[in-house]
Scaffold this active site. Structure first.
Site, PDB file in Angstrom:
ATOM      1  N   GLU A 129       9.635 -11.512  -2.231  1.00 31.83           N
ATOM      2  CA  GLU A 129       8.565 -10.498  -2.265  1.00 31.83           C
ATOM      3  C   GLU A 129       9.098  -9.126  -1.841  1.00 31.83           C
ATOM      4  OE1 GLU A 129       5.813  -9.168  -3.046  1.00 31.83           O
ATOM      5  OE2 GLU A 129       4.211  -9.636  -1.630  1.00 31.83           O
ATOM      6  N   THR A 182       2.834  -1.322  -5.102  1.00 27.34           N
ATOM      7  CA  THR A 182       2.563  -1.594  -3.686  1.00 27.34           C
ATOM      8  C   THR A 182       3.399  -0.669  -2.800  1.00 27.34           C
ATOM      9  OG1 THR A 182       1.994  -3.868  -4.148  1.00 27.34           O
ATOM     10  CG2 THR A 182       2.650  -3.380  -1.899  1.00 27.34           C
TER      11      THR A 182
HETATM   12  N1  HSE Z   1      -1.122  -6.097   2.521  1.00 27.94           N
HETATM   13  C1  HSE Z   1      -0.374  -5.555   1.426  1.00 27.94           C
HETATM   14  C2  HSE Z   1      -0.806  -4.117   1.201  1.00 27.94           C
HETATM   15  C3  HSE Z   1      -0.614  -6.361   0.210  1.00 27.94           C
HETATM   16  O1  HSE Z   1      -2.013  -3.873   1.205  1.00 27.94           O
HETATM   17  O2  HSE Z   1       0.047  -3.256   1.034  1.00 27.94           O
HETATM   18  C4  HSE Z   1       0.082  -5.835  -0.997  1.00 27.94           C
HETATM   19  O3  HSE Z   1      -0.079  -6.690  -2.075  1.00 27.94           O
END
Ligand code: HSE
Length: 299
Positions: A129, A182
């Site tokens: 990931e 992200t």
């Molecule tokens: N918790 C992470 C974010 C999840 O919000 O950046 C990303 O998929």
């Protein structure tokens, strides 16, 4: 010898649980097939469903990157052909990279009969990931690997808690055709928060867990509030307000962004409600001038 593995999409953050809560969906998900060969090297033979987006270099691919991490740790030398079939959007906020990474390590564990626990696999899936998102967060990887609703109590050491949830909880998802990375969406979030916000966030996060455990739908609904990420990230989704209002008008328990977006999720208590909420969410996306897809899944 070969194995085909399905790894589900997941909803992370779930409102107040930034980087610490997520749950697995039944659909969509990725499919990864791994075949043992006698070539003593790992090869990605085919990636499909990714519009040519994902790399074939094994160190740069989340599936094989996670597999390499595991093979290195246990000093395993094996030849494998890997086939990756993406069935969800990349950059959708549905844990696409996490699912690919989990599928890789899960397949290895079964194929080589390593008998590693999910906890032992987690570390390697997280490395996969990391390749995609450049950060260590387990709120997609852990629900994908463990199933159900998962809380990450701590990252150091990592502590995964499975949370009970009501039987009749359905999730409607709309995935507007907007790409959000992200890694970029994380840069928007402030590294420091005020005590006031931290208290409000902790209150909602704790109450969400209490609501899930006691099947208190009203409490679940009023706890899905996020003071950390959503205020910044909603602006990345031009149809955010329309989708949310559409879901709430149709009676959703609540609606929020999944992960870093652009997908949004809403909870409800029956499959038919979940379907009509999903339709309303998609209509809002289309009225705002975007294309989109919906998914409905029990959690
Ligand atoms: N918790 C992470 C974010 C999840 O919000 O950046 C990303 O998929």
């Amino acid at each position: 010898k070969s194995i085909k593995v399905f790894a589900p999409a997941s909803v992370s953050n779930v409102g107040p649980g930034f980087d610490m809560m997520g749950f697995a969906l039944h659909t969509p998900g990725d499919e990864v097939t791994v075949k043992l060969t006698d070539r003593k090297e790992i090869r990605i033979v085919k990636i499909s469903g990714d519009n040519g987006y994902l790399p074939y270099e094994i160190e740069k691919n989340t599936t094989t990157g996670a597999m390499l991490s595991l093979l290195k740790k246990y000093r395993i030398n094996a030849g494998m052909d890997v086939f990756i079939h993406k069935k969800m959007g990349i950059g959708s906020g549905l844990g696409s990279s996490a699912a690919s990474a989990v599928a890789g390590v899960f397949a290895l564990n079964e194929l080589l009969e390593l008998r590693l626990s999910r906890y032992e696999l987690l570390e390697h899936a997280l490395k996969g990931e990391f390749i995609a998102s450049r950060s260590i967060h387990a709120d997609n990887v852990a629900p994908c690997l463990y199933g159900g609703f998962v809380l990450i109590r701590s990252y150091n050491p990592i502590d995964i808690i499975k949370i009970d949830y009501p039987d009749d909880l359905y999730c409607s998802i709309v995935y507007p055709n907007i790409e959000i990375k992200t890694s970029e969406a994380r840069k928007l979030i402030s590294k420091n928060v005020s005590m006031k916000k931290a208290i409000a966030q902790a209150g909602n996060a704790s109450a969400l867990i209490a609501g899930l455990i006691t099947a208190d739908y009203d409490l679940i609904g009023r706890s899905i509030v996020d003071y950390f990420a959503e205020p910044k990230r909603a602006a990345l989704i031009p149809c955010y307000d329309d989708v949310r209002n559409a879901a709430l008008e149709k009676g959703a328990i609540n609606c929020n962004i999944t992960g870093s977006g652009p997908s949004m999720f809403a909870f409800s208590r029956t499959e038919s409600d979940a379907r009509s909420i999903a339709r309303a969410m998609l209509k809002a996306v289309k009225s705002a001038g975007f294309d989109g897809k919906t998914y409905v899944s029990k959690i």
